[in-house]
Design a protein around this motif. Sequence first.
Motif, PDB file in Angstrom:
ATOM      1  N   ALA A   1       0.848  -1.199   0.000  1.00 11.10           N
ATOM      2  CA  ALA A   1       0.000   0.000   0.000  1.00 11.10           C
ATOM      3  C   ALA A   1       0.882   1.247   0.000  1.00 11.10           C
ATOM      4  CB  ALA A   1      -0.916   0.003   1.208  1.00 11.10           C
ATOM      5  N   THR A   2       0.488   2.219  -0.801  1.00 10.26           N
ATOM      6  CA  THR A   2       1.060   3.569  -0.761  1.00 10.26           C
ATOM      7  C   THR A   2      -0.087   4.552  -0.527  1.00 10.26           C
ATOM      8  OG1 THR A   2       0.901   3.761  -3.161  1.00 10.26           O
ATOM      9  CG2 THR A   2       3.017   3.031  -2.270  1.00 10.26           C
TER      10      THR A   2
ATOM     11  N   GLY B   1      11.114   5.121   5.080  1.00 13.73           N
ATOM     12  CA  GLY B   1      11.503   4.118   4.092  1.00 13.73           C
ATOM     13  C   GLY B   1      10.408   3.096   3.962  1.00 13.73           C
ATOM     14  N   ASN B   2      10.592   2.160   3.060  1.00  9.76           N
ATOM     15  CA  ASN B   2       9.617   1.086   2.915  1.00  9.76           C
ATOM     16  C   ASN B   2       9.492   0.315   4.225  1.00  9.76           C
ATOM     17  OD1 ASN B   2       9.191   1.690   0.199  1.00  9.76           O
ATOM     18  ND2 ASN B   2      10.819   0.298  -0.482  1.00  9.76           N
ATOM     19  N   ASN B   3       8.267   0.190   4.716  1.00  6.71           N
ATOM     20  CA  ASN B   3       7.979  -0.549   5.948  1.00  6.71           C
ATOM     21  C   ASN B   3       8.673   0.033   7.177  1.00  6.71           C
ATOM     22  OD1 ASN B   3       6.451  -2.608   4.501  1.00  6.71           O
ATOM     23  ND2 ASN B   3       8.426  -3.373   3.775  1.00  6.71           N
ATOM     24  N   THR B   4       9.027   1.306   7.113  1.00  7.55           N
ATOM     25  CA  THR B   4       9.763   1.949   8.209  1.00  7.55           C
ATOM     26  C   THR B   4       9.133   3.305   8.541  1.00  7.55           C
ATOM     27  OG1 THR B   4      11.768   0.897   7.360  1.00  7.55           O
ATOM     28  CG2 THR B   4      12.057   2.680   8.966  1.00  7.55           C
ATOM     29  N   PRO B   5       8.911   3.592   9.826  1.00  9.72           N
ATOM     30  CA  PRO B   5       9.090   2.743  11.000  1.00  9.72           C
ATOM     31  C   PRO B   5       8.084   1.590  11.029  1.00  9.72           C
ATOM     32  CG  PRO B   5       8.831   5.058  11.597  1.00  9.72           C
ATOM     33  CD  PRO B   5       8.430   4.932  10.169  1.00  9.72           C
TER      34      PRO B   5
ATOM     35  N   PRO C   1       3.613   8.686  -0.216  1.00  7.90           N
ATOM     36  CA  PRO C   1       3.663   8.600  -1.681  1.00  7.90           C
ATOM     37  C   PRO C   1       4.896   7.875  -2.192  1.00  7.90           C
ATOM     38  CG  PRO C   1       3.107  10.827  -0.981  1.00  7.90           C
ATOM     39  CD  PRO C   1       3.546  10.090   0.243  1.00  7.90           C
ATOM     40  N   ASN C   2       5.989   7.917  -1.438  1.00  8.73           N
ATOM     41  CA  ASN C   2       7.259   7.390  -1.927  1.00  8.73           C
ATOM     42  C   ASN C   2       7.640   6.046  -1.327  1.00  8.73           C
ATOM     43  OD1 ASN C   2       7.759   9.760  -3.492  1.00  8.73           O
ATOM     44  ND2 ASN C   2       8.393  10.820  -1.611  1.00  8.73           N
ATOM     45  N   PHE C   3       7.027   5.682  -0.229  1.00  3.11           N
ATOM     46  CA  PHE C   3       7.394   4.446   0.446  1.00  3.11           C
ATOM     47  C   PHE C   3       6.136   3.639   0.749  1.00  3.11           C
ATOM     48  CE2 PHE C   3      10.731   7.509   1.733  1.00  3.11           C
ATOM     49  CZ  PHE C   3      11.819   6.893   1.114  1.00  3.11           C
ATOM     50  N   TYR C   4       6.261   2.323   0.570  1.00  3.42           N
ATOM     51  CA  TYR C   4       5.116   1.454   0.765  1.00  3.42           C
ATOM     52  C   TYR C   4       5.236   0.674   2.069  1.00  3.42           C
ATOM     53  CZ  TYR C   4       8.303  -2.199  -0.991  1.00  3.42           C
ATOM     54  OH  TYR C   4       9.377  -3.038  -1.157  1.00  3.42           O
TER      55      TYR C   4
END
Length: 479
Positions: free
Chosen positions: A362-363, A386-390, A430-433
Motif C-alpha cells: 500500500a502507498t 523508508g519502505n515498511n519503516t518505521p 507517496p514514496n514508500f510502501y
Amino acid sequence: MPVSKRLLFVVTILGCFVLLPQKAHALGLVNASASATTSRPSASSPLNLSVDPLSIGSSGVTVFNNNSTYLSSDSAKFFDSGAFSENVTVATTSADKLTASFTTSTTVAHGKASILAVPITAMHVIAFSPQTAIPIGGKIVIQYPQLASSDTNQASPSANSWVFNGLNATTDIQMKTSLGAATCSWGITGNSASGIPTITCTTATATIPAGATVWVFVGCTAATADAQGGRCTTQRPLVINPTNTGGIRGTASVKSVNISTQDGSSNILDQSTVKMGTIESIFVVAHVDPTFSFNIDGVAASTDMHTSQTCSTSYANISTNASFASTPTEVNLGTISSAGNTYAAQKMTLRSNTGVGYAITATASGFLINPANGSYIVNAQGNVTGNNTPAPTTINGTTGGYGINPCDANSRVSTSVWGQGTPNFANPSPNFYYTLVNYAGAPDAAGDVIYSVYGVRAGGSTPPGDYWQIITYTASVTF
C-alpha cells in the motif's frame, strides 16, 4: 505278360504306399497373441562428442540422430566398451532430441565409444488356445528374434530383439490356464550374443486340454485366473524393449515371436507366429496461462472483525463504525474524536494459479489531512522514512493516530509485524510502501481474502474539519 504277374506287380506297388510313413501337420494355435505393458522403444546411442572424452562433471551430452528419444526423468545408463559405467537422470532434452541434460553431473569420463542408453522394461503377456492337448511332460516354447553378436550385456537394449535382463526362470515367469491344473517348470536359453532368446515350459501335474486358454506372463512373480481371465497380480517388468529400428519416429518396429506346443518327445503339436512392436511415446503438450485477479469490496457498517469469517477469532474484538459501510472505492470513517478509536474496513480478494507466491503493498497520498487548514492526523507509526519503516504500532491514546492494519483468517498476514490480538497500524506515504502480505505459497482455489482495517483517533487538539487521503493497494504475483 501273364495275368498273375500283373496282379503281383500292382499289389507290390500298393504295399509300398501303405508302408510309407505318415507326415503330421502341426495345427495353428487359436487366438494367439503377444503384448507388452509398454511399447516404448529403449533409447541407445553412441555419444556425439566434439571433444573426446566427455569430461567428468559434465551436466549433459549430445547423441547421434538414430531415432533414440530421451525423456525427462528417464533413468539413463552409460555403457563404456559394453560394460555398465554409471547412472544419470535426464532432466530435459533439446527440441531436436539430440541433447540430454542431467539432474546431476557425470562422475566418470566417457568416450566416443560409450553408449547412453535408457532400457525400457516391460512385462509380456503371451496368450493362446491349443488345438491339440498338451500332455504332461509336453512343452510350451516361446522364441524371440535372434540377438546380434554385439548383444553381450543383459542390462543393455538390443536393436534386434528383447533382452531378458536377468529374468529368473524360477520366479519371474507364470503360466495360468482356463481349464485343468497344469503347472510349468520354466527354462531360459539363448539370451546371449547371437542367441535366440527362448523360454520353455515343461508341463507337469495335468494335461492342458485342447481349447483351453493359456496365459504366460513373462516378468511376473504371481498370477491368477478366474472368470475374468488370466492376469498378473505382481508384476516384475524386466524384459528390455528393443531400440527403434523403424527408420523414423512414429513408425512401429515390428518383430515376430514364435509360439509352439510340443509333446513329450519335442514333436510340434501346434504353433503360431505372432507380431509384437515398439513405437515411440507420444509427446502431449498443453499450456495453461497464468491467471490473476484482485478485487476490493466494501464492508458493511458494524461488522465484527473478531470472527473466523473475517480476521479470525484471535483478532482484536473490534467492529467497523456503525454509521457508514465502505465501498470498493470509498471508506467513510464518519465523525472521529479523541475519546476512542474508530474503525472501517475493506475486503480484498486475490485469485491466481501461481504456486510461488504473491505480495500486497500500500502507498498513500500522505497524511490523513484537512486541505483547508493543513492540519492532519499523525501517522500511528510516526513519519515514514523508508519502505515498511518505521514498524507499525498501536494507535496512541494521547496524540491520536491513523493507519491501516491487514488481517485475515488464513495466516497470510505476518502477525509478528501487524499484530493480531493487539493490531498494529501504519500509514504509508507517496514514496514508500508498507507490505500488507508477502506470502510464498499458492492462494486458495477460491482466492485468498485479506481485510484492510482502517483505524483512526483524533488528538486532543486536532482542529475540526474534513480530513481525507488517497490510498492505493498494489497486488503482485510471482509466476
